[in-house]
Design a protein around this motif. Sequence first.
Motif, PDB file in Angstrom:
ATOM      1  N   UNK A 194      -4.315   6.432  -4.124  1.00 54.01           N
ATOM      2  CA  UNK A 194      -3.876   5.719  -2.909  1.00 54.01           C
ATOM      3  C   UNK A 194      -2.845   4.635  -3.168  1.00 54.01           C
ATOM      4  N   UNK A 195      -2.706   4.176  -4.397  1.00 55.02           N
ATOM      5  CA  UNK A 195      -1.710   3.151  -4.702  1.00 55.02           C
ATOM      6  C   UNK A 195      -0.290   3.666  -4.471  1.00 55.02           C
ATOM      7  N   UNK A 196      -0.136   4.975  -4.445  1.00 55.82           N
ATOM      8  CA  UNK A 196       1.178   5.584  -4.221  1.00 55.82           C
ATOM      9  C   UNK A 196       1.769   5.151  -2.883  1.00 55.82           C
ATOM     10  N   UNK A 197       0.898   4.894  -1.902  1.00 49.94           N
ATOM     11  CA  UNK A 197       1.363   4.570  -0.558  1.00 49.94           C
ATOM     12  C   UNK A 197       1.539   3.064  -0.344  1.00 49.94           C
ATOM     13  N   UNK A 198       1.247   2.268  -1.342  1.00 50.58           N
ATOM     14  CA  UNK A 198       1.455   0.826  -1.238  1.00 50.58           C
ATOM     15  C   UNK A 198       2.832   0.471  -1.772  1.00 50.58           C
ATOM     16  N   UNK A 199       3.404  -0.653  -1.377  1.00 46.97           N
ATOM     17  CA  UNK A 199       4.680  -1.092  -1.966  1.00 46.97           C
ATOM     18  C   UNK A 199       4.555  -1.178  -3.487  1.00 46.97           C
ATOM     19  N   UNK A 200       5.595  -0.725  -4.203  1.00 46.08           N
ATOM     20  CA  UNK A 200       5.461  -0.611  -5.655  1.00 46.08           C
ATOM     21  C   UNK A 200       5.183  -1.936  -6.356  1.00 46.08           C
ATOM     22  N   UNK A 201       5.725  -3.081  -5.902  1.00 49.93           N
ATOM     23  CA  UNK A 201       5.362  -4.333  -6.600  1.00 49.93           C
ATOM     24  C   UNK A 201       3.863  -4.624  -6.511  1.00 49.93           C
ATOM     25  N   UNK A 202       3.272  -4.320  -5.363  1.00 52.60           N
ATOM     26  CA  UNK A 202       1.839  -4.542  -5.188  1.00 52.60           C
ATOM     27  C   UNK A 202       1.033  -3.563  -6.033  1.00 52.60           C
ATOM     28  N   UNK A 203       1.409  -2.287  -6.003  1.00 55.13           N
ATOM     29  CA  UNK A 203       0.694  -1.286  -6.801  1.00 55.13           C
ATOM     30  C   UNK A 203       0.752  -1.607  -8.288  1.00 55.13           C
ATOM     31  N   UNK A 204       1.939  -1.982  -8.751  1.00 54.64           N
ATOM     32  CA  UNK A 204       2.102  -2.320 -10.164  1.00 54.64           C
ATOM     33  C   UNK A 204       1.267  -3.542 -10.524  1.00 54.64           C
ATOM     34  N   UNK A 205       1.271  -4.540  -9.667  1.00 58.36           N
ATOM     35  CA  UNK A 205       0.503  -5.762  -9.924  1.00 58.36           C
ATOM     36  C   UNK A 205      -0.991  -5.477  -9.975  1.00 58.36           C
ATOM     37  N   UNK A 206      -1.464  -4.624  -9.075  1.00 62.12           N
ATOM     38  CA  UNK A 206      -2.883  -4.268  -9.064  1.00 62.12           C
ATOM     39  C   UNK A 206      -3.271  -3.500 -10.324  1.00 62.12           C
ATOM     40  N   UNK A 207      -2.407  -2.589 -10.757  1.00 60.14           N
ATOM     41  CA  UNK A 207      -2.686  -1.818 -11.978  1.00 60.14           C
ATOM     42  C   UNK A 207      -2.724  -2.708 -13.211  1.00 60.14           C
ATOM     43  N   UNK A 208      -1.778  -3.624 -13.308  1.00 59.39           N
ATOM     44  CA  UNK A 208      -1.744  -4.544 -14.445  1.00 59.39           C
ATOM     45  C   UNK A 208      -2.993  -5.424 -14.454  1.00 59.39           C
ATOM     46  N   UNK A 209      -3.364  -5.917 -13.282  1.00 61.01           N
ATOM     47  CA  UNK A 209      -4.568  -6.736 -13.165  1.00 61.01           C
ATOM     48  C   UNK A 209      -5.803  -5.950 -13.581  1.00 61.01           C
ATOM     49  N   UNK A 210      -5.846  -4.696 -13.158  1.00 64.52           N
ATOM     50  CA  UNK A 210      -6.964  -3.819 -13.506  1.00 64.52           C
ATOM     51  C   UNK A 210      -7.070  -3.645 -15.021  1.00 64.52           C
ATOM     52  N   UNK A 211      -5.947  -3.396 -15.669  1.00 68.84           N
ATOM     53  CA  UNK A 211      -5.944  -3.194 -17.124  1.00 68.84           C
ATOM     54  C   UNK A 211      -6.324  -4.468 -17.869  1.00 68.84           C
ATOM     55  N   UNK A 212      -5.813  -5.593 -17.397  1.00 71.38           N
ATOM     56  CA  UNK A 212      -6.155  -6.867 -18.036  1.00 71.38           C
ATOM     57  C   UNK A 212      -7.648  -7.169 -17.862  1.00 71.38           C
TER      58      UNK A 212
END
Length: 255
Positions: A194-212
């Motif tokens: 579902x992150x595909x449908x979010x604005x890419x800066x938000x999706x990228x930020x969420x993924x980075x936060x998840x990994x951290x």
Amino acid sequence: MSVLLRQWQLFLLALSFFSRLPVPASLPYSKERLNQSGRYICLVGWLLGALQALLLYGLLQLFSPALAVLLMLVAGLVLTGVFHEDGLADTADALGGGQQLSQKLSILKDSRIGSYGTAAFVLVMLLKWQSLHELQAQAVWAVLVVAALSRLVPVLLINSLNYQQADAVSKSKPLVSQRDSLNLGLNLLVALLPLYWLPWPLSLSLCVTLLIGFGLCRHYFKSQLGGYTGDLLGAAQQVTEVALYLIWLLVWTHS
């Protein structure tokens, strides 16, 4: 038995583990099925998140944003039976008050909540309330997406750490205690797609936060207990949920 029926039963088994939603009493149960039902952890998260998001949307039409968010959070506690929050409180008590491994495991098995657990629970709930309140209309989407995304961290921990066997008689055993590539793959797909449908800066930020968040939890849990327990997985989900809300708020505010 058809494949679809079995998968439906596995989903219901996962749903019964993570929520208070009713499932058929005749639902087949075994340790093997319990482990296999772990493939639907994030899908259950989507369902719970959808119910909370719909409730929040309706409450926002009736009440102020502050009250609507508070009522939604209370409903979420009822919906899940305070499942992950209990793990957070027990983890805070154990890792905050225990010195030796045996002490920490003993505290994890204790059903009472101490000062560390109370503080952790209150602070996490306040952070959720404040961040969702400030997100305003975005809060509905945040609740929906983060419910599944935050549950991915426990799945990753299960597949990268060993289960603390000394925790075998704990009151809060994890749904899955064995690594399974299929479980991992399906949860990754459900949580991240579902992150595909979010604005890419938000999706990228969420993924980075998840990994951290995953990396920090993995390091800390390994250093403290040498592995994971059911309570630690609940704590990881709660901390990750708060972090994702805060990052969502930060990106949305500056976009």
